[in-house]
Design a protein around this motif. Structure first.
Motif, short mmCIF file in Angstrom:
data_model
loop_
_atom_site.label_atom_id
_atom_site.label_comp_id
_atom_site.label_asym_id
_atom_site.label_seq_id
_atom_site.Cartn_x
_atom_site.Cartn_y
_atom_site.Cartn_z
N HIS A 1 19.50 -10.94 -12.65
CA HIS A 1 20.06 -10.44 -11.39
C HIS A 1 20.12 -8.91 -11.39
N GLU A 2 20.44 -8.34 -12.54
CA GLU A 2 20.44 -6.88 -12.65
C GLU A 2 19.02 -6.34 -12.49
N ALA A 3 18.04 -7.10 -12.99
CA ALA A 3 16.63 -6.69 -12.85
C ALA A 3 16.24 -6.59 -11.38
N VAL A 4 16.68 -7.56 -10.59
CA VAL A 4 16.38 -7.55 -9.15
C VAL A 4 17.03 -6.34 -8.49
N SER A 5 18.29 -6.07 -8.85
CA SER A 5 19.02 -4.95 -8.26
C SER A 5 18.34 -3.62 -8.59
N ILE A 6 17.97 -3.43 -9.87
CA ILE A 6 17.32 -2.18 -10.27
C ILE A 6 15.94 -2.07 -9.63
N ALA A 7 15.22 -3.21 -9.54
CA ALA A 7 13.89 -3.19 -8.93
C ALA A 7 13.96 -2.75 -7.48
N ARG A 8 14.98 -3.19 -6.76
CA ARG A 8 15.12 -2.79 -5.35
C ARG A 8 15.46 -1.31 -5.25
N SER A 9 16.36 -0.83 -6.10
CA SER A 9 16.73 0.58 -6.01
C SER A 9 15.60 1.48 -6.49
N SER A 10 14.65 0.90 -7.24
CA SER A 10 13.51 1.68 -7.75
C SER A 10 12.27 1.55 -6.85
N ASN A 11 12.45 0.87 -5.68
CA ASN A 11 11.35 0.68 -4.72
C ASN A 11 10.24 -0.24 -5.25
N VAL A 12 10.57 -1.09 -6.22
CA VAL A 12 9.62 -2.06 -6.73
C VAL A 12 9.64 -3.33 -5.89
N LEU A 13 10.86 -3.72 -5.47
CA LEU A 13 11.04 -4.87 -4.61
C LEU A 13 11.69 -4.43 -3.31
N PRO A 14 11.37 -5.08 -2.19
CA PRO A 14 12.03 -4.73 -0.91
C PRO A 14 13.41 -5.36 -0.83
#
Length: 293
Positions: free
Chosen positions: A280-293
């Motif tokens: 879940h933290e991976a998803v959160s960081i990915a979104r803040s890093s512009n990797v995931l929308p």
């Protein structure tokens, strides 16, 4: 001093504080007799924090890539250990005066990582033999990984403060609409992964990009797309886009026609790149890093 310079200086100071706290804590809890470390700057580690040293030899140490144990850890991006520093034939011995001057026999170098890049190094030195030092190694690696997570959060917070989200041209979506679009985005990625025709794959990629723009509140017609702070492989992004929906590894494997162990492997590598402790933290960081929308 302009705003960007102030932010850079503040980030540098906070990063140094985290390293000092980590080094002091590792030494205080008995993880090593001599603990030291610092951040990577222009390809070298500048030691900024030292605990447990008898002499003032390590505090001004600068370790270059490829030199010594830490230089090897920088090059490979993985923890490195020497059981007997003085006679180890696999290190360059550029820093013998500083290390041996502290009576260090066993030395472990563990890098901090952000997006797969080495951002710093923590060294743990033992004056005892390897058998006495070995039990501390696992705890050292675990705690340096936590330091990586803390440093990543700090960097993401700094980026968020300096971001240009105020220029978003799409209004915020309702939560239910946003979730529906995320399901569609993940479904499109699953479909595209099984298509061999390059033209069709490219068309689907364009649709995915437009969906990502809408979900992130960004218009590609008026503003350039944000550059991702972390680079994930297409398959790692596929996996994370489904994790973001709350799917289990088994369900993701079924949707993408993969083995469950393969899904777990891709997820683990994505978590390492993102310096995340949980999916879940991976998803959160990915979104803040512009990797995931």
């Amino acid at each position: 001093m302009n705003a960007n310079a102030r932010k850079t200086r503040a980030l540098r100071a906070e990063t140094r504080r985290l390293f000092v706290e980590a080094v002091d804590s590792l030494h205080r809890t008995g993880t090593g007799d001599v603990v030291f470390g610092g951040t990577v700057d222009e390809g070298s580690v500048a030691v900024e924090a030292v605990a447990g040293a008898d002499q003032d030899l390590l505090s001004s140490l600068i370790v270059s890539t490829g030199r010594g144990l830490g230089g090897r850890a920088m090059t490979e991006g993985t923890p490195q250990l020497t059981r007997d520093y003085e006679i180890d034939p696999y290190i360059t011995h550029h820093y013998d005066e500083e290390v041996l001057g502290e009576g260090i026999r066993v030395l472990v170098a563990v890098p901090t990582l952000l997006g797969g890049e080495v951002t710093g190094m923590v060294y743990c030195g033992h004056r005892s033999d390897y058998d006495a030092a070995a039990p501390q190694t696992g705890d050292l690696v675990r705690r340096v990984r936590q330091l990586s997570v803390d440093l990543a959060r700090l960097a993401h917070r700094q980026e968020a403060r300096g971001g240009s989200r105020s220029e978003q041209s799409y209004p915020d979506l309702e939560p239910s609409g946003r979730e529906a679009l995320r399901h569609t985005y993940a479904e499109l990625r699953a479909i595209r992964s099984g298509i061999l025709d390059d033209e069709t794959r490219e068309k689907l990629s364009g649709v995915e990009a437009r969906l990502a723009d809408i979900l992130s509140g960004h218009s590609s017609e008026n503003y350039p797309s944000p550059v991702p702070a972390v680079r994930l492989s297409p398959r790692e992004t596929d996996i994370l886009s489904h994790v973001a929906l709350g799917w289990s590894n088994a369900r993701i494997a079924d949707a993408l026609s993969l083995r469950e162990s393969t899904v777990k492997s891709y997820l683990n590598t994505a978590m390492v790149k993102l310096s995340a402790r949980t999916r879940h933290e991976a998803v959160s960081i990915a979104r803040s890093s512009n990797v995931l929308p």
